[in-house]
Every structure is written in C-alpha cells, then in structure tokens.
Write a protein that holds these residues in place. Structure first.
Motif, short mmCIF file in Angstrom:
data_model
loop_
_atom_site.label_atom_id
_atom_site.label_comp_id
_atom_site.label_asym_id
_atom_site.label_seq_id
_atom_site.Cartn_x
_atom_site.Cartn_y
_atom_site.Cartn_z
N ALA A 35 43.54 22.16 30.93
CA ALA A 35 44.46 22.34 32.05
C ALA A 35 44.35 23.76 32.60
CB ALA A 35 45.89 22.03 31.62
N LEU A 36 44.23 24.72 31.72
CA LEU A 36 44.09 26.12 32.13
C LEU A 36 42.82 26.30 32.96
CD1 LEU A 36 44.83 29.14 31.98
CD2 LEU A 36 43.80 29.19 29.72
N SER A 37 41.73 25.71 32.51
CA SER A 37 40.47 25.79 33.24
C SER A 37 40.57 25.12 34.61
CB SER A 37 39.37 25.13 32.41
OG SER A 37 38.15 25.14 33.11
N ILE A 38 41.23 23.99 34.66
CA ILE A 38 41.39 23.27 35.93
C ILE A 38 42.24 24.08 36.90
CG2 ILE A 38 42.45 21.21 36.97
CD1 ILE A 38 41.51 19.75 34.30
N GLU A 39 43.31 24.67 36.40
CA GLU A 39 44.16 25.49 37.27
C GLU A 39 43.42 26.73 37.75
OE1 GLU A 39 46.77 24.45 38.64
OE2 GLU A 39 47.24 22.75 37.35
N ALA A 40 42.58 27.31 36.90
CA ALA A 40 41.77 28.46 37.32
C ALA A 40 40.80 28.04 38.42
CB ALA A 40 41.02 29.05 36.12
N ALA A 41 40.25 26.84 38.31
CA ALA A 41 39.36 26.34 39.35
C ALA A 41 40.13 26.14 40.66
CB ALA A 41 38.71 25.03 38.91
N GLU A 42 41.37 25.67 40.57
CA GLU A 42 42.18 25.51 41.77
C GLU A 42 42.50 26.86 42.40
OE1 GLU A 42 45.56 23.00 40.91
OE2 GLU A 42 44.27 21.32 40.35
N LEU A 43 42.66 27.89 41.58
CA LEU A 43 42.84 29.24 42.10
C LEU A 43 41.57 29.69 42.83
CD1 LEU A 43 44.44 31.89 42.38
CD2 LEU A 43 43.63 32.50 40.08
N ASN A 44 40.43 29.42 42.25
CA ASN A 44 39.17 29.75 42.91
C ASN A 44 39.04 29.05 44.26
OD1 ASN A 44 38.15 31.41 40.91
ND2 ASN A 44 37.09 29.76 39.85
N GLU A 45 39.51 27.83 44.32
CA GLU A 45 39.40 27.05 45.55
C GLU A 45 40.17 27.70 46.71
OE1 GLU A 45 39.49 22.34 46.67
OE2 GLU A 45 41.05 23.09 45.34
N VAL A 46 41.24 28.42 46.40
CA VAL A 46 42.01 29.11 47.43
C VAL A 46 41.13 30.11 48.19
CG1 VAL A 46 43.98 30.64 47.86
CG2 VAL A 46 44.17 28.83 46.15
N PHE A 47 40.14 30.68 47.50
CA PHE A 47 39.27 31.70 48.08
C PHE A 47 37.97 31.13 48.65
CE2 PHE A 47 41.91 33.99 45.05
CZ PHE A 47 42.30 35.09 45.81
N LEU A 48 37.68 29.88 48.34
CA LEU A 48 36.39 29.29 48.71
C LEU A 48 36.15 29.34 50.21
CD1 LEU A 48 33.89 27.79 47.61
CD2 LEU A 48 35.15 25.66 47.96
N TRP A 49 35.01 29.88 50.59
CA TRP A 49 34.54 29.95 51.98
C TRP A 49 35.40 30.85 52.86
CZ3 TRP A 49 30.29 28.26 50.42
CH2 TRP A 49 30.15 27.06 49.72
N LYS A 50 36.14 31.76 52.25
CA LYS A 50 36.99 32.67 53.02
C LYS A 50 36.70 34.10 52.60
CE LYS A 50 40.97 29.53 53.00
NZ LYS A 50 40.66 28.53 52.02
N LYS A 51 37.07 35.01 53.48
CA LYS A 51 37.13 36.42 53.07
C LYS A 51 38.34 36.53 52.16
CE LYS A 51 35.41 38.08 57.49
NZ LYS A 51 35.77 38.79 58.73
#
Length: 112
Positions: A35-51
């Motif tokens: 779950a921790l890893s999945i939530e960290a991936a969701e945090l990464n997604e917030v930044f995906l393809w953006k400055k």
C-alpha cells in the motif's frame, strides 16, 4: 510522565482510525508495504508530465498524507521506533556519503 512526540500522536491517531473500522485484519507488514508503494506511485503521478511547480498542491498533500499514514502503520505493526531507525539510517548514510566527497554532487556512494 513523558510527553508524547508528534510521531507517537500521529501513529496513535492512524492506529485508532483503522482499529475503529476493523481494518487491522488487512494490515500485515506485506500489505502495508505494498500500500505504501502504491501511494508513493500515486504521489509520483501528481508530477507526471508536468513541471514540478505545476503539480496540484492539494493532490500532493493528499497523496503524501497517504504515504505517511502507511509508513506509520507499517512501523507500528513491526514495532519499530521511527526516530531510532531514521537516525540509524542517517548515520550509515553519513559514513557512505562523507561531506568532503558528497557535497553538491548526486553521485552514488560507491562512485564517490
């Protein structure tokens, strides 16, 4: 009587929250780590393809809170003292990354 640390207070809060909902049955160390890893991936997604400055701060807060929540639950489930393990790791990192070699560079310790 010893005052509680902020980490202890947060841990007790998330443990109480999950206990009240009978979710402890799902919170074994393996599933908490996943779950921790999945939530960290969701945090990464917030930044995906953006400055970085264009990322939605409310989503960052939401996902980062989830990351911390699962980290606190995992430490609690494994009976780990967060302060102790972080300071131990920082000490090991200080040995691997001495200031005189690592300052201002992003080189892996085995390449310094």
């Amino acid at each position: 009587m010893q005052n509680k640390s902020d980490l202890q207070t947060l841990t007790e809060s998330v443990v109480t929250f999950t206990t009240e909902r009978d979710w402890d049955q799902f919170h074994n160390p393996k599933d908490l780590a996943l779950a921790l890893s999945i939530e960290a991936a969701e945090l990464n997604e917030v930044f995906l393809w953006k400055k970085p400055e264009d990322a939605n701060i409310d989503k960052i807060k939401e996902e980062l809170a989830d990351v911390f929540t699962y980290a606190l639950l995992l430490a609690d489930k494994c009976n780990l003292d967060i302060k102790e393990i972080v300071l131990e790791k920082q000490k090991r990192n200080a040995e691997k990354y001495p200031v005189e070699k690592a300052k201002g560079v992003a080189t892996k310790y085995n390449e310094l």
